[in-house]
Design an enzyme around this catalytic site. Structure first.
Site, mmCIF file in Angstrom:
data_model
loop_
_atom_site.group_PDB
_atom_site.id
_atom_site.type_symbol
_atom_site.label_atom_id
_atom_site.label_comp_id
_atom_site.label_asym_id
_atom_site.label_seq_id
_atom_site.Cartn_x
_atom_site.Cartn_y
_atom_site.Cartn_z
ATOM 1 N N HIS A 182 0.841 -1.210 0.000
ATOM 2 C CA HIS A 182 0.000 0.000 0.000
ATOM 3 C C HIS A 182 0.874 1.257 0.000
ATOM 4 C CE1 HIS A 182 -3.020 -2.736 2.113
ATOM 5 N NE2 HIS A 182 -3.697 -2.284 1.083
ATOM 6 N N ASP A 198 -4.159 -6.914 -7.912
ATOM 7 C CA ASP A 198 -5.563 -7.218 -8.228
ATOM 8 C C ASP A 198 -5.790 -6.780 -9.675
ATOM 9 O OD1 ASP A 198 -6.354 -8.029 -5.485
ATOM 10 O OD2 ASP A 198 -5.772 -5.984 -5.052
ATOM 11 N N SER A 213 -0.048 -8.745 0.558
ATOM 12 C CA SER A 213 -1.501 -8.681 0.666
ATOM 13 C C SER A 213 -1.864 -8.675 2.145
ATOM 14 C CB SER A 213 -2.112 -9.922 -0.004
ATOM 15 O OG SER A 213 -3.446 -10.100 0.437
ATOM 16 N N SER A 214 -2.931 -7.962 2.465
ATOM 17 C CA SER A 214 -3.376 -7.964 3.878
ATOM 18 C C SER A 214 -3.785 -9.362 4.299
ATOM 19 C CB SER A 214 -4.558 -7.011 4.044
ATOM 20 O OG SER A 214 -4.212 -5.746 3.551
#
Ligand code: PAF
Length: 278
Positions: free
Chosen positions: A37, A150, A185-186
């Protein structure tokens, strides 16, 4: 840095920046921020004067039985990371702010959102396109950054932004990987130590696939190779597809711009990754 919870307040803040001649950049997220992020935040900061990170775990993109309730929520840590990165505002609305009880309107994209993640999660993209439209209308950005991890989502969001005439430039952020190669990724935090090790096969085999592909290569063989590799360590393949990188049309012979998309389950985590093959 301001934390803004109301749509109206966010719109006023953004308009006040624009009146002063500043451009506004948005990085939409569901929080649980990680270095991936933050690389999007960095990219956004290079392309806009004012920077807004939105943090909203969007219920409409989760189907019943998915991980909405256990999705990580780490606002204090997220806030610190944003402050350190020089973010101007976090837009952090409640569910009732974004979806008043009597909401009945949706935004949907009807071609690129079909199949792949849209095949296994049929209501997912309608939730994503609806919330991103609502976030656009709250933040009023000139630039919005979405990650290439994504990949289908990125293409769907490019399409609705174009089709609905939002005056917003979309910047794609390259996939950010852990030193092991695992795409950040979370949801990686759902992996056990063993699953984390096993999941490295995804990127390893994608890189191998990319090195094997040249003009006119048989992509069915490439997909089979990837399926075999990922299954050999216990990964449960959701889909492996070779597609035109822009239209997402499936292709069997390597020509033009080819992207390979993978979704696979390792234990409780559904992991996404992709690579440009040609
Ligand atoms: O990619 C995500 O984190 C989400 O799908 C998004 C774009 C923030 C919409 O909720």
């Amino acid at each position: 840095m301001q934390v803004v919870e109301s749509i109206q307040e966010m719109q006023l803040l953004s308009q006040s920046w624009k009146t002063k001649g500043c451009s506004v950049g948005a990085v939409p997220t569901m929080g649980a921020l990680h270095e991936g992020h933050m690389s999007l935040v960095d990219l956004c900061s290079q392309n806009a004067d004012k920077l807004v990170v939105t943090i909203f775990v969007n219920p409409t993109q989760f189907a019943p039985g998915e991980d909405l309730d256990k999705y990580p929520r780490t606002f204090d840590r997220d806030k610190k990371l944003c402050e350190e990165a020089g973010v101007d505002a976090i837009f952090f609305p409640s569910v009732s702010e974004m979806y008043p009880g009597d909401s009945t309107s949706w935004v949907s994209e009807e071609i690129l959102s079909q199949g792949f993640c849209g095949g296994s999660r049929p209501t997912h993209f309608r939730g994503v396109t609806t919330i991103v439209t609502k976030l656009y209308n709250a933040v009023l950005p000139d630039v919005a950054v979405f990650g290439e991890k994504d990949y289908q989502q990125l293409q769907v969001l490019r399409r609705i932004t174009r089709d609905l005439n939002f005056p917003i430039q979309i910047l794609p952020g390259p996939i950010f990987r852990e030193s092991s190669g695992l795409a950040m990724s979370s949801r990686n935090r759902y992996l056990s130590e063993q699953e984390r090790k096993d999941s490295l096969i995804i990127y390893k085999s994608l890189k191998e696939a990319a090195s094997r592909v040249e003009e006119n290569s048989d992509l069915k063989a490439i997909r089979q190779f990837l399926t075999d590799e990922i299954s050999s360590v216990g990964g449960n393949v959701d889909y492996i597809e070779t597609v035109n990188a822009d239209s997402l049309e499936k292709i069997d012979v390597a020509q033009g711009s080819v992207r390979c998309l993978v979704a696979a389950h390792f234990g409780p985590a559904r992991l996404l990754d992709n690579i440009q093959l040609l």
